[in-house]
Every structure is written in C-alpha cells, then in structure tokens.
Write a protein that holds these residues in place. Structure first.
Motif, PDB file in Angstrom:
ATOM      1  N   PRO A  98      39.602 126.855  38.786  1.00  0.00           N
ATOM      2  CA  PRO A  98      38.602 127.844  39.211  1.00  0.00           C
ATOM      3  C   PRO A  98      38.603 129.129  38.398  1.00  0.00           C
ATOM      4  O   PRO A  98      37.562 129.761  38.238  1.00  0.00           O
ATOM      5  N   THR A  99      39.759 129.520  37.857  1.00  0.00           N
ATOM      6  CA  THR A  99      39.852 130.783  37.127  1.00  0.00           C
ATOM      7  C   THR A  99      39.735 130.606  35.615  1.00  0.00           C
ATOM      8  O   THR A  99      39.875 131.584  34.876  1.00  0.00           O
ATOM      9  N   ASP A 100      39.477 129.393  35.151  1.00  0.00           N
ATOM     10  CA  ASP A 100      39.327 129.116  33.715  1.00  0.00           C
ATOM     11  C   ASP A 100      37.867 129.327  33.321  1.00  0.00           C
ATOM     12  O   ASP A 100      37.080 128.385  33.240  1.00  0.00           O
ATOM     13  N   CYS A 101      37.533 130.568  33.024  1.00  0.00           N
ATOM     14  CA  CYS A 101      36.127 130.921  32.802  1.00  0.00           C
ATOM     15  C   CYS A 101      35.559 130.340  31.508  1.00  0.00           C
ATOM     16  O   CYS A 101      34.335 130.181  31.385  1.00  0.00           O
ATOM     17  N   GLU A 136      37.245 131.671  44.345  1.00  0.00           N
ATOM     18  CA  GLU A 136      37.978 132.052  43.140  1.00  0.00           C
ATOM     19  C   GLU A 136      37.186 131.800  41.866  1.00  0.00           C
ATOM     20  O   GLU A 136      37.517 132.340  40.811  1.00  0.00           O
ATOM     21  N   TRP A 137      36.150 130.962  41.926  1.00  0.00           N
ATOM     22  CA  TRP A 137      35.443 130.550  40.717  1.00  0.00           C
ATOM     23  C   TRP A 137      34.826 131.754  40.001  1.00  0.00           C
ATOM     24  O   TRP A 137      34.394 132.723  40.631  1.00  0.00           O
ATOM     25  N   CYS A 138      34.792 131.652  38.678  1.00  0.00           N
ATOM     26  CA  CYS A 138      34.345 132.785  37.861  1.00  0.00           C
ATOM     27  C   CYS A 138      32.934 133.224  38.205  1.00  0.00           C
ATOM     28  O   CYS A 138      32.645 134.423  38.282  1.00  0.00           O
ATOM     29  N   ARG A 141      33.007 135.326  41.363  1.00  0.00           N
ATOM     30  CA  ARG A 141      33.554 136.667  41.164  1.00  0.00           C
ATOM     31  C   ARG A 141      32.616 137.522  40.325  1.00  0.00           C
ATOM     32  O   ARG A 141      32.501 138.733  40.541  1.00  0.00           O
ATOM     33  N   ILE A 166      39.587 137.219  48.062  1.00  0.00           N
ATOM     34  CA  ILE A 166      39.339 135.990  47.305  1.00  0.00           C
ATOM     35  C   ILE A 166      40.052 134.866  48.025  1.00  0.00           C
ATOM     36  O   ILE A 166      41.265 134.906  48.219  1.00  0.00           O
ATOM     37  N   SER A 168      40.633 130.687  48.471  1.00  0.00           N
ATOM     38  CA  SER A 168      40.488 129.337  47.921  1.00  0.00           C
ATOM     39  C   SER A 168      39.818 128.383  48.908  1.00  0.00           C
ATOM     40  O   SER A 168      39.315 127.324  48.503  1.00  0.00           O
ATOM     41  N   ASN A 171      36.382 127.812  47.875  1.00  0.00           N
ATOM     42  CA  ASN A 171      36.193 127.272  46.526  1.00  0.00           C
ATOM     43  C   ASN A 171      35.301 126.045  46.567  1.00  0.00           C
ATOM     44  O   ASN A 171      35.110 125.423  47.615  1.00  0.00           O
TER      45      ASN A 171
END
Length: 253
Positions: A98-101, A136-138, A141, A166, A168, A171
């Motif tokens: 989720p945080t790997d934009c 959490e996803w880019c 946010r 935030i 999860s 998500n």
C-alpha cells in the motif's frame, strides 16, 4: 431507487434557493451557497480567492437527494469516500504494498486539483469533519493531503484541529496488506455516534464501498451514511465535474 436518482439529468432548470452564506477570508471572499436545481438534486457553490493562478475550480458541489440537505450538517453521520481521480494508464503491480507509491496507481495533477477544490467547497459550506480515517494507499493519502490544502484555504487552523488516522482496515479489499473482509469498515461505520466537532470521514476504495453499500461511486465521491438507521445510505455528495472512470465503469477510451 437512489441509484436511479444518481443518473438524473444535470441540465434541469436551476432554481436558486440560497440558504446561507459565509464570508471567511481576509484576502478574498469565501462564500457558500446552496441551490436546489431539480426535484431531487441540489448544488453547493463558493466564490473564493485562490493563491494558485493556474487552478480554475468548477466551484460546484452536487448532492442528491435534495431532501438529504439537513443530514449533511449532522455530526452523527459518516461520509464514506472513494479516493480522488487517478491515472488509469498505470495499474497497481501484482502484490504491491500500500505504501509503495512508485508501483501503484496514483492521483493525477488534475485529480489533486479537484480534491483541493472539494476541500474548499466543503469548508466554505460549513461541512467540517470531526475525525478523518484513511486507507494506507498512496492515492488515498494524496486525497487527504489535497483535501486539507483546500480546507485550509477557508480555515487555516483546520488541519491542526482535526483527528486523522491511517487505518489498514480500510485498505483496498483483498489486496496485499489489505482488508481481508469489509467487516471492520462496516463495524467502524456502525460504531460512530457523532462528535461535537463534526461527522466522520472515511477515505477508502471502490471495492470496499461497493461491498458495504452496494453502491458504485466515482473517484472523489462521498456517500452519506446514517449509522442510527442500520448504515442506510442517505445520498451522495461529489463535484459536479466528477466522471465515471474506465476501471470500474463501462466507459470507452
């Protein structure tokens, strides 16, 4: 029935019914005005000063049904929102975190501008959230960040006053590090009892919202939900410029 209302004609004769106006900015004038434009549809407008000269806001927030107007200002409802407009030419890679934009679909510059516009329109019309929960996803946010920028144009102290979490559990459903089921989201909505600071905003995803409500929402669209009535969907709120996306709607390229 409400799904049928969502396809109502936008070209209906506009019947102006101003309910309130609010001036809030020393450098310019921010005003919120509510208009009834058809039997079931309403719009919120605002005239406001923008520091960014290249942004031309649509200045129009649409909601339906009109009969939901009073509910928009209740502190015990939940606004369940899908993230803002994204770039569908780039899809999430398989099992992306989720945080790997860099390896997922993110918002476009147009989408970010629209979310700033949405934040300004909401706040100018006195819709302020008491709590905000986001995935959490880019792209979620990014949606929150740009909403905040828009809100702060009207209320510079808002970002410091609102509680943001935030979570999860909201998500993207069934994705890597995502929610296993929609139950935590459903339970969170059901548990909301209100806050003196305003309603709850949850920024989640198409799949999650569909699972909980059976509604298909546009990017950047909000459903207004009443926990006291078994999580009934009261209506929707979105920018008039919002459009169906190619990922979840039958839209030709």
């Amino acid at each position: 029935m409400l799904k049928a209302l969502m396809t109502g004609a936008l070209g209906a004769l506009m019947i102006a019914t101003p309910l309130f106006a609010q001036g809030v900015d020393a450098t310019g004038e921010d005003r919120g005005e509510v208009r009834r434009i058809s039997t079931h549809m309403g719009q919120m407008t605002a005239s406001f000063y923008l520091e960014l000269e290249d942004e031309e806001p649509d200045g129009n927030l649409q909601f339906e049904p009109w009969q939901m107007l009073d509910d928009l200002f209740r502190d015990d409802v939940v606004f369940l929102m899908r993230h803002g407009p994204t770039d569908w030419s780039k899809r999430d890679i398989e099992n992306v975190a989720p945080t790997d934009c860099s390896n997922q679909r993110i918002m476009t510059s147009f989408g970010m501008a629209r979310m700033r516009e949405l934040g300004t329109l909401l706040t100018a019309n006195d819709i302020r959230f008491g709590e905000i929960v986001t995935s959490e996803w880019c792209r979620n946010r990014q949606t929150l960040d740009n909403l905040m920028i828009g809100m702060q144009r009207v209320d510079p102290e808002y970002a410091d006053a609102v509680d943001v979490e935030i979570d999860s559990n909201v998500n993207l459903l069934l994705s890597l590090q995502g929610a296993r089921t929609a139950e935590p989201l459903r339970e969170r909505i059901s548990a909301w009892e209100g806050s003196e600071d305003g309603p709850l905003l949850i920024i989640s995803h198409f799949t999650n919202i569909d699972e909980v409500t059976d509604f298909h929402v546009y990017e950047g669209e909000m459903l207004v939900i009443d926990p006291k009535r078994e999580n009934r969907v009261l209506g929707y709120l979105r920018l008039r410029s919002a459009e169906p996306d190619v990922g979840h709607f039958n839209v030709s390229d």
